[in-house]
Design an enzyme around this catalytic site. Structure first.
Site, mmCIF file in Angstrom:
data_model
loop_
_atom_site.group_PDB
_atom_site.id
_atom_site.type_symbol
_atom_site.label_atom_id
_atom_site.label_comp_id
_atom_site.label_asym_id
_atom_site.label_seq_id
_atom_site.Cartn_x
_atom_site.Cartn_y
_atom_site.Cartn_z
ATOM 1 C CG ASP A 1 -4.434 -21.558 -9.776
ATOM 2 O OD1 ASP A 1 -4.540 -22.798 -9.869
ATOM 3 O OD2 ASP A 1 -3.727 -20.885 -10.529
ATOM 4 C CG ASP B 1 -3.931 -22.717 -16.237
ATOM 5 O OD1 ASP B 1 -3.175 -21.732 -16.301
ATOM 6 O OD2 ASP B 1 -4.803 -22.973 -17.069
ATOM 7 C CD GLU C 1 -1.250 -26.452 -16.664
ATOM 8 O OE1 GLU C 1 -1.071 -25.452 -15.942
ATOM 9 O OE2 GLU C 1 -0.801 -26.520 -17.839
ATOM 10 N N GLY D 1 4.603 -20.881 -16.079
ATOM 11 C CA GLY D 1 4.787 -19.950 -17.200
ATOM 12 C C GLY D 1 5.148 -20.727 -18.452
ATOM 13 C CE LYS E 1 6.692 -14.900 -22.086
ATOM 14 N NZ LYS E 1 5.241 -14.868 -21.770
ATOM 15 C CD GLU E 2 8.131 -17.708 -17.742
ATOM 16 O OE1 GLU E 2 8.081 -16.477 -17.541
ATOM 17 O OE2 GLU E 2 7.220 -18.325 -18.334
ATOM 18 C CB ALA F 1 2.004 -20.311 -32.376
ATOM 19 C CG ASN G 1 -4.212 -18.533 -22.293
ATOM 20 O OD1 ASN G 1 -4.481 -18.351 -23.484
ATOM 21 N ND2 ASN G 1 -3.023 -18.914 -21.866
ATOM 22 C CG ASP H 1 -3.746 -26.483 -9.402
ATOM 23 O OD1 ASP H 1 -3.269 -27.299 -10.219
ATOM 24 O OD2 ASP H 1 -3.381 -25.283 -9.366
HETATM 25 C C1 XBP Z 1 -0.355 -22.397 -14.496
HETATM 26 C C2 XBP Z 1 0.811 -22.127 -15.353
HETATM 27 C C3 XBP Z 1 0.627 -21.520 -16.704
HETATM 28 C C4 XBP Z 1 0.026 -22.504 -17.689
HETATM 29 C C5 XBP Z 1 0.311 -22.141 -19.128
HETATM 30 O O1 XBP Z 1 -1.028 -21.299 -14.184
HETATM 31 O O2 XBP Z 1 1.896 -22.402 -14.926
HETATM 32 O O3 XBP Z 1 1.864 -21.120 -17.158
HETATM 33 O O4 XBP Z 1 0.514 -23.792 -17.480
HETATM 34 O O5 XBP Z 1 -0.118 -20.864 -19.417
HETATM 35 P P1 XBP Z 1 -1.891 -21.140 -12.818
HETATM 36 P P2 XBP Z 1 0.827 -19.849 -20.244
HETATM 37 O O6 XBP Z 1 -1.162 -20.152 -11.974
HETATM 38 O O7 XBP Z 1 -3.233 -20.656 -13.251
HETATM 39 O O8 XBP Z 1 -1.984 -22.481 -12.154
HETATM 40 O O9 XBP Z 1 1.401 -20.654 -21.379
HETATM 41 O O10 XBP Z 1 -0.100 -18.779 -20.703
HETATM 42 O O11 XBP Z 1 1.861 -19.381 -19.295
HETATM 43 MG MG MG Z 2 -2.892 -23.857 -10.862
#
Ligand code: XBP
Ligand code: MG
Length: 268
Positions: free
Chosen positions: A21, A23, A30, A64, A66-67, A96, A140, A195
């Site tokens: 994973d 983030d 985050e 996500g 956008k979500e 942006a 990213n 995580d």
């Molecule tokens: C965590 C997420 C991502 C990020 C934001 O991803 O939920 O949406 O918080 O990234 P991971 P975007 O699966 O790596 O833990 O704004 O590009 O969605």
């Molecule tokens: Mg994560």
């Protein structure tokens, strides 16, 4: 038996690939990365939205970007305060935000978590395949890898499964199922590193053995089903704390411990 010996001998294991994973696992992105970039995008668009560390913690329930913005409007805003063009505004804001986020990464402000670089390099040396399965936007991932491990590191990963490439985001298993299919491997030939509760629901949905490294936003999450829960991967001389898991006296996460945890899990 302490496994922290420099063991380059191939070990008889079914394990072929490490799936990471991004983030919260590769890097603590985050609070000081994504959240800051969202706020910069809101400011750029002249909006009075501002996500504090606490509010963002609540918003992380939804994966996500956008979500997450959509969820914010539904949970935190009164109907009359939601912009009429919200459905077209969110994708624009997200673009942006991604620009601000990748700029932030290019400053080196967001390093890898302890032990991540060492484990990735050791896994490569030992011939394990590497993959990424993340909810975040592909740019990213490229930016994070480029500004931490170097541009060549992109090619270290057989698959970088990210963002909108699958119909359903974590906690759905789709992104891990996709990575397994692309690598042509079965779940019991792989191990996942996550995580968060959305992450482990996704990995368990794909029948993957999972090692968790918690962070400030996820330390209270329920990680039932993980083969080990650690506060970090650790380094020689900078021990991890194992919250759960049979770590056999190890003080940091290396390939031998990963193999052991996988073996325990696939034979249980
Ligand atoms: C965590 C997420 C991502 C990020 C934001 O991803 O939920 O949406 O918080 O990234 P991971 P975007 O699966 O790596 O833990 O704004 O590009 O969605
Ligand atoms: Mg994560």
């Amino acid at each position: 038996m302490n496994t922290q010996t420099n063991n380059t001998k191939p070990v008889d294991t079914k394990l072929k690939a490490f799936i990471f994973d991004v983030d919260g696992t590769l890097s603590d992105t985050e609070r000081d990365g994504h959240r800051v970039a969202f706020n910069q995008a809101f400011k750029e668009y002249g909006m009075d939205w501002h996500w504090s560390v606490e509010t963002y913690g609540e918003l992380l329930a939804v994966t996500g970007g956008k979500e997450r913005m959509k969820f914010y409007t539904e949970k935190f805003l009164d109907k009359e305060d939601i912009p009429e063009n919200i459905d077209t505004l969110i994708p624009e804001l997200h673009q942006a935000k991604t620009r601000h986020y990748t700029e932030l990464l290019s400053t080196g402000a967001i390093p890898l978590r302890p032990g991540v670089e060492r484990l990735i390099n050791e896994a490569r040396q030992r011939g394990f395949r590497l993959a990424i399965a993340t909810t975040t936007t592909p740019e990213n991932v490229t930016a994070l890898l480029t500004h931490t491990l170097g541009a060549d590191s992109i090619d270290w990963f057989d698959v970088i499964a990210a963002g909108d490439i699958v119909p359903a985001k974590k906690p759905a298993p789709d992104i891990y199922d996709y990575a397994l299919k692309e690598m042509n491997l079965s779940a019991d030939e792989c191990i996942a590193f996550e995580d968060s509760i959305n992450g482990i629901k996704s990995t368990l949905g794909a029948n993957l053995t999972t090692i968790i490294t918690i962070n400030d936003y996820t330390k209270e999450h329920d990680f039932t089903g993980a083969c080990a829960v650690l506060d970090q991967m650790g380094e020689p001389g900078k021990s991890f704390s194992a919250i759960t898991g049979n770590i056999n006296g190890s003080t940091y996460l290396d390939c031998d411990l990963v193999i052991q945890l996988h073996q325990q899990s696939v034979t249980d």
